[in-house]
Design a protein around this motif. Structure first.
Motif, PDB file in Angstrom:
ATOM      1  N   LEU A  81      25.253  -4.061-114.068  1.00  0.00           N
ATOM      2  CA  LEU A  81      24.159  -3.415-113.291  1.00  0.00           C
ATOM      3  C   LEU A  81      25.095  -2.481-112.142  1.00  0.00           C
ATOM      4  O   LEU A  81      25.935  -3.223-111.565  1.00  0.00           O
ATOM      5  CB  LEU A  81      23.496  -4.429-112.414  1.00  0.00           C
ATOM      6  N   LEU A 120      19.447  -3.161-103.738  1.00  0.00           N
ATOM      7  CA  LEU A 120      18.311  -3.146-104.550  1.00  0.00           C
ATOM      8  C   LEU A 120      17.086  -2.818-103.650  1.00  0.00           C
ATOM      9  O   LEU A 120      16.026  -2.223-103.664  1.00  0.00           O
ATOM     10  CB  LEU A 120      18.037  -3.974-105.681  1.00  0.00           C
ATOM     11  N   GLY A 180      15.274  -1.019-109.775  1.00  0.00           N
ATOM     12  CA  GLY A 180      15.469  -2.592-109.697  1.00  0.00           C
ATOM     13  C   GLY A 180      14.841  -3.228-108.431  1.00  0.00           C
ATOM     14  O   GLY A 180      14.777  -2.440-107.554  1.00  0.00           O
ATOM     15  N   TYR A 201      14.681 -10.968-110.124  1.00  0.00           N
ATOM     16  CA  TYR A 201      14.913  -9.753-109.931  1.00  0.00           C
ATOM     17  C   TYR A 201      14.306  -8.912-111.482  1.00  0.00           C
ATOM     18  O   TYR A 201      14.469  -9.548-112.659  1.00  0.00           O
ATOM     19  CB  TYR A 201      16.185  -8.858-109.588  1.00  0.00           C
ATOM     20  N   PHE A 210      14.731  -5.063-113.623  1.00  0.00           N
ATOM     21  CA  PHE A 210      15.110  -3.858-113.984  1.00  0.00           C
ATOM     22  C   PHE A 210      14.175  -2.981-114.817  1.00  0.00           C
ATOM     23  O   PHE A 210      13.778  -3.671-115.923  1.00  0.00           O
ATOM     24  CB  PHE A 210      16.436  -4.037-114.758  1.00  0.00           C
TER      25      PHE A 210
END
Length: 157
Positions: free
Chosen positions: A25, A61, A90, A131, A133
């Motif tokens: 990431l 993020l 994200g 989280y 994405f």
């Protein structure tokens, strides 16, 4: 790269996502560009992972900036390079049903998640956030077809 929104490409990308575990990431924030490797699981093309919200990528993020990532094999011949380049958004999940979707995906993919439900890992998990994405595009790279071969799957933002 060609933009292709066809079933064959979608199914190939989904199978590749299912057969891999680590998303590299990339984020950017006040301290510049940053990359981190996270274990992920997917639902459709959304990827989910756990992380502490104090980590640099999590702080980036939280600023609402876009992010990107790669998932690839570790090979020693350029002709064998295959993988995905992802671009998207994200975010930390706070809504209960969204969190449950991510948790279900992670539990289905990883046996070690049971350790975090109870036992020594449970206390640490209380300090982590979930989280997601959400891709805007996923590019399939396949040097086995030809050097630099790319196909792009785009999603509505």
């Amino acid at each position: 790269g060609r933009i292709v929104n066809d079933t064959e490409l979608s199914e190939g990308i989904a199978a590749y996502l299912d057969s891999h575990t680590v998303l590299n990431l990339a984020t950017s924030g006040p301290n510049g560009a940053h990359a981190a490797s996270v274990f992920y699981a997917r639902r459709h093309f959304d990827l989910f992972w756990f992380s502490e919200n104090s980590t640099r990528h999590s702080r980036d993020l939280a600023m609402g900036v876009g992010c990107a990532g790669t998932i690839a094999d570790n090979v020693d011949d350029y002709k064998l390079i295959q993988g995905l380049q992802l671009q998207g958004v994200g975010e930390e999940l706070v809504e209960t049903s969204e969190r449950q979707t991510g948790l279900d995906a992670l539990n289905a993919k990883y046996a070690f998640m049971k350790e975090f439900a109870s036992g020594p890992g449970a206390e640490r998990m209380e300090k982590t956030s979930l989280y997601r994405f959400r891709p805007l595009s996923i590019t399939w790279i396949d040097n086995a077809v030809s050097f630099g071969f790319k196909q792009i799957l785009e999603f509505e933002g």
